[in-house]
Design a protein around this motif. Structure first.
Motif, PDB file in Angstrom:
ATOM      1  N   ARG A 127       0.833  -1.215   0.000  1.00 49.50           N
ATOM      2  CA  ARG A 127       0.000   0.000   0.000  1.00 49.50           C
ATOM      3  C   ARG A 127       0.864   1.260   0.000  1.00 49.50           C
ATOM      4  O   ARG A 127       0.583   2.224  -0.709  1.00 49.50           O
ATOM      5  CB  ARG A 127      -0.898   0.027   1.234  1.00 49.50           C
ATOM      6  CG  ARG A 127      -2.095  -0.840   1.159  1.00 49.50           C
ATOM      7  CD  ARG A 127      -2.957  -0.539   2.362  1.00 49.50           C
ATOM      8  NE  ARG A 127      -3.962  -1.560   2.572  1.00 49.50           N
ATOM      9  CZ  ARG A 127      -4.705  -1.630   3.650  1.00 49.50           C
ATOM     10  NH1 ARG A 127      -4.543  -0.769   4.634  1.00 49.50           N
ATOM     11  NH2 ARG A 127      -5.601  -2.585   3.770  1.00 49.50           N
ATOM     12  N   HIS A 128       1.883   1.250   0.832  1.00 51.56           N
ATOM     13  CA  HIS A 128       2.756   2.417   0.922  1.00 51.56           C
ATOM     14  C   HIS A 128       3.460   2.676  -0.410  1.00 51.56           C
ATOM     15  O   HIS A 128       3.554   3.816  -0.863  1.00 51.56           O
ATOM     16  CB  HIS A 128       3.787   2.230   2.031  1.00 51.56           C
ATOM     17  CG  HIS A 128       4.737   3.374   2.152  1.00 51.56           C
ATOM     18  ND1 HIS A 128       4.345   4.620   2.598  1.00 51.56           N
ATOM     19  CD2 HIS A 128       6.057   3.474   1.855  1.00 51.56           C
ATOM     20  CE1 HIS A 128       5.390   5.432   2.575  1.00 51.56           C
ATOM     21  NE2 HIS A 128       6.440   4.758   2.130  1.00 51.56           N
ATOM     22  N   ALA A 129       3.945   1.628  -1.049  1.00 54.89           N
ATOM     23  CA  ALA A 129       4.619   1.779  -2.343  1.00 54.89           C
ATOM     24  C   ALA A 129       3.654   2.301  -3.399  1.00 54.89           C
ATOM     25  O   ALA A 129       4.016   3.152  -4.219  1.00 54.89           O
ATOM     26  CB  ALA A 129       5.216   0.445  -2.781  1.00 54.89           C
ATOM     27  N   ALA A 130       2.417   1.829  -3.363  1.00 48.53           N
ATOM     28  CA  ALA A 130       1.431   2.286  -4.344  1.00 48.53           C
ATOM     29  C   ALA A 130       1.105   3.763  -4.131  1.00 48.53           C
ATOM     30  O   ALA A 130       0.955   4.522  -5.093  1.00 48.53           O
ATOM     31  CB  ALA A 130       0.165   1.450  -4.250  1.00 48.53           C
ATOM     32  N   LEU A 131       0.980   4.180  -2.870  1.00 48.19           N
ATOM     33  CA  LEU A 131       0.670   5.585  -2.590  1.00 48.19           C
ATOM     34  C   LEU A 131       1.857   6.492  -2.879  1.00 48.19           C
ATOM     35  O   LEU A 131       1.692   7.635  -3.292  1.00 48.19           O
ATOM     36  CB  LEU A 131       0.219   5.752  -1.148  1.00 48.19           C
ATOM     37  CG  LEU A 131      -1.165   5.209  -0.833  1.00 48.19           C
ATOM     38  CD1 LEU A 131      -1.444   5.327   0.656  1.00 48.19           C
ATOM     39  CD2 LEU A 131      -2.232   5.925  -1.630  1.00 48.19           C
ATOM     40  N   ALA A 132       3.051   6.003  -2.642  1.00 48.10           N
ATOM     41  CA  ALA A 132       4.238   6.814  -2.899  1.00 48.10           C
ATOM     42  C   ALA A 132       4.453   7.020  -4.392  1.00 48.10           C
ATOM     43  O   ALA A 132       5.030   8.029  -4.808  1.00 48.10           O
ATOM     44  CB  ALA A 132       5.465   6.149  -2.291  1.00 48.10           C
ATOM     45  N   ALA A 133       3.960   6.103  -5.214  1.00 52.27           N
ATOM     46  CA  ALA A 133       4.133   6.206  -6.666  1.00 52.27           C
ATOM     47  C   ALA A 133       3.190   7.240  -7.286  1.00 52.27           C
ATOM     48  O   ALA A 133       3.464   7.765  -8.365  1.00 52.27           O
ATOM     49  CB  ALA A 133       3.899   4.853  -7.321  1.00 52.27           C
ATOM     50  N   VAL A 134       2.095   7.565  -6.605  1.00 50.08           N
ATOM     51  CA  VAL A 134       1.121   8.530  -7.127  1.00 50.08           C
ATOM     52  C   VAL A 134       1.578   9.935  -6.742  1.00 50.08           C
ATOM     53  O   VAL A 134       1.743  10.230  -5.557  1.00 50.08           O
ATOM     54  CB  VAL A 134      -0.283   8.253  -6.545  1.00 50.08           C
ATOM     55  CG1 VAL A 134      -1.282   9.288  -7.016  1.00 50.08           C
ATOM     56  CG2 VAL A 134      -0.730   6.854  -6.913  1.00 50.08           C
ATOM     57  N   PRO A 135       1.781  10.821  -7.725  1.00 55.65           N
ATOM     58  CA  PRO A 135       2.216  12.182  -7.372  1.00 55.65           C
ATOM     59  C   PRO A 135       1.073  12.978  -6.767  1.00 55.65           C
ATOM     60  O   PRO A 135      -0.106  12.733  -7.036  1.00 55.65           O
ATOM     61  CB  PRO A 135       2.632  12.768  -8.728  1.00 55.65           C
ATOM     62  CG  PRO A 135       1.838  12.007  -9.727  1.00 55.65           C
ATOM     63  CD  PRO A 135       1.664  10.633  -9.161  1.00 55.65           C
ATOM     64  N   ASP A 136       1.438  13.926  -5.922  1.00 52.40           N
ATOM     65  CA  ASP A 136       0.436  14.807  -5.334  1.00 52.40           C
ATOM     66  C   ASP A 136      -0.110  15.730  -6.410  1.00 52.40           C
ATOM     67  O   ASP A 136       0.631  16.199  -7.279  1.00 52.40           O
ATOM     68  CB  ASP A 136       1.060  15.661  -4.219  1.00 52.40           C
ATOM     69  CG  ASP A 136       1.396  14.830  -2.997  1.00 52.40           C
ATOM     70  OD1 ASP A 136       0.755  13.789  -2.806  1.00 52.40           O
ATOM     71  OD2 ASP A 136       2.304  15.231  -2.246  1.00 52.40           O
ATOM     72  N   PRO A 137      -1.410  16.033  -6.375  1.00 57.02           N
ATOM     73  CA  PRO A 137      -1.963  16.941  -7.380  1.00 57.02           C
ATOM     74  C   PRO A 137      -1.429  18.358  -7.167  1.00 57.02           C
ATOM     75  O   PRO A 137      -1.169  18.787  -6.039  1.00 57.02           O
ATOM     76  CB  PRO A 137      -3.464  16.878  -7.136  1.00 57.02           C
ATOM     77  CG  PRO A 137      -3.617  16.400  -5.739  1.00 57.02           C
ATOM     78  CD  PRO A 137      -2.420  15.549  -5.446  1.00 57.02           C
ATOM     79  N   ALA A 138      -1.266  19.056  -8.265  1.00 57.78           N
ATOM     80  CA  ALA A 138      -0.773  20.432  -8.183  1.00 57.78           C
ATOM     81  C   ALA A 138      -1.870  21.319  -7.604  1.00 57.78           C
ATOM     82  O   ALA A 138      -3.048  21.125  -7.877  1.00 57.78           O
ATOM     83  CB  ALA A 138      -0.387  20.918  -9.569  1.00 57.78           C
ATOM     84  N   PRO A 139      -1.503  22.288  -6.800  1.00 55.59           N
ATOM     85  CA  PRO A 139      -2.530  23.192  -6.264  1.00 55.59           C
ATOM     86  C   PRO A 139      -3.136  24.006  -7.395  1.00 55.59           C
ATOM     87  O   PRO A 139      -2.480  24.289  -8.403  1.00 55.59           O
ATOM     88  CB  PRO A 139      -1.762  24.076  -5.281  1.00 55.59           C
ATOM     89  CG  PRO A 139      -0.335  23.947  -5.664  1.00 55.59           C
ATOM     90  CD  PRO A 139      -0.175  22.627  -6.325  1.00 55.59           C
ATOM     91  N   PRO A 140      -4.390  24.405  -7.270  1.00 56.25           N
ATOM     92  CA  PRO A 140      -5.033  25.170  -8.339  1.00 56.25           C
ATOM     93  C   PRO A 140      -4.406  26.550  -8.483  1.00 56.25           C
ATOM     94  O   PRO A 140      -3.939  27.153  -7.512  1.00 56.25           O
ATOM     95  CB  PRO A 140      -6.488  25.274  -7.884  1.00 56.25           C
ATOM     96  CG  PRO A 140      -6.463  25.010  -6.430  1.00 56.25           C
ATOM     97  CD  PRO A 140      -5.283  24.146  -6.160  1.00 56.25           C
ATOM     98  N   THR A 141      -4.399  27.037  -9.714  1.00 58.80           N
ATOM     99  CA  THR A 141      -3.878  28.376  -9.972  1.00 58.80           C
ATOM    100  C   THR A 141      -4.940  29.397  -9.627  1.00 58.80           C
ATOM    101  O   THR A 141      -6.117  29.071  -9.449  1.00 58.80           O
ATOM    102  CB  THR A 141      -3.483  28.521 -11.450  1.00 58.80           C
ATOM    103  OG1 THR A 141      -4.667  28.373 -12.242  1.00 58.80           O
ATOM    104  CG2 THR A 141      -2.455  27.480 -11.851  1.00 58.80           C
ATOM    105  N   ALA A 142      -4.542  30.668  -9.565  1.00 55.19           N
ATOM    106  CA  ALA A 142      -5.490  31.733  -9.248  1.00 55.19           C
ATOM    107  C   ALA A 142      -6.581  31.822 -10.315  1.00 55.19           C
ATOM    108  O   ALA A 142      -7.743  32.075 -10.004  1.00 55.19           O
ATOM    109  CB  ALA A 142      -4.761  33.065  -9.124  1.00 55.19           C
ATOM    110  N   ASP A 143      -6.221  31.598 -11.590  1.00 60.82           N
ATOM    111  CA  ASP A 143      -7.228  31.638 -12.656  1.00 60.82           C
ATOM    112  C   ASP A 143      -8.258  30.526 -12.486  1.00 60.82           C
ATOM    113  O   ASP A 143      -9.460  30.733 -12.695  1.00 60.82           O
ATOM    114  CB  ASP A 143      -6.556  31.515 -14.032  1.00 60.82           C
ATOM    115  CG  ASP A 143      -5.712  32.739 -14.360  1.00 60.82           C
ATOM    116  OD1 ASP A 143      -6.040  33.837 -13.845  1.00 60.82           O
ATOM    117  OD2 ASP A 143      -4.745  32.588 -15.126  1.00 60.82           O
TER     118      ASP A 143
END
Length: 77
Positions: A44-60
């Motif tokens: 589980r840890h390896a699977a979660l570590a492989a998924v990148p965090d989503p980028a925060p939304p831009t102001a637009d």
């Protein structure tokens, strides 16, 4: 009086079914060895570590209303 009896019997059947499901899952959980649990956690840890965090939304994106709560916060400022 008859509908109440049916409702009571349905409630008892629901409680019995829930107990059966919980007992089954508990038996499955107890059947695992500590090594099995450790292996699953590492997978589980390896699977979660492989998924990148989503980028925060831009102001637009925020102003366009794609993230509602943050857009409201920006409008207040």
């Amino acid at each position: 009086m008859r509908p109440w009896k049916l409702l009571g019997l349905a409630g008892l059947a629901g409680v019995a079914a829930t107990g059966a499901v919980l007992a089954r899952s508990e038996r499955q959980r107890r059947a695992l060895t500590p090594d099995d649990v450790r292996t699953r956690l590492h997978e589980r840890h390896a699977a979660l570590a492989a998924v990148p965090d989503p980028a925060p939304p831009t102001a637009d994106e925020l102003r366009a209303g794609r993230t509602h709560r943050a857009a409201r916060l920006l409008r207040r400022r």
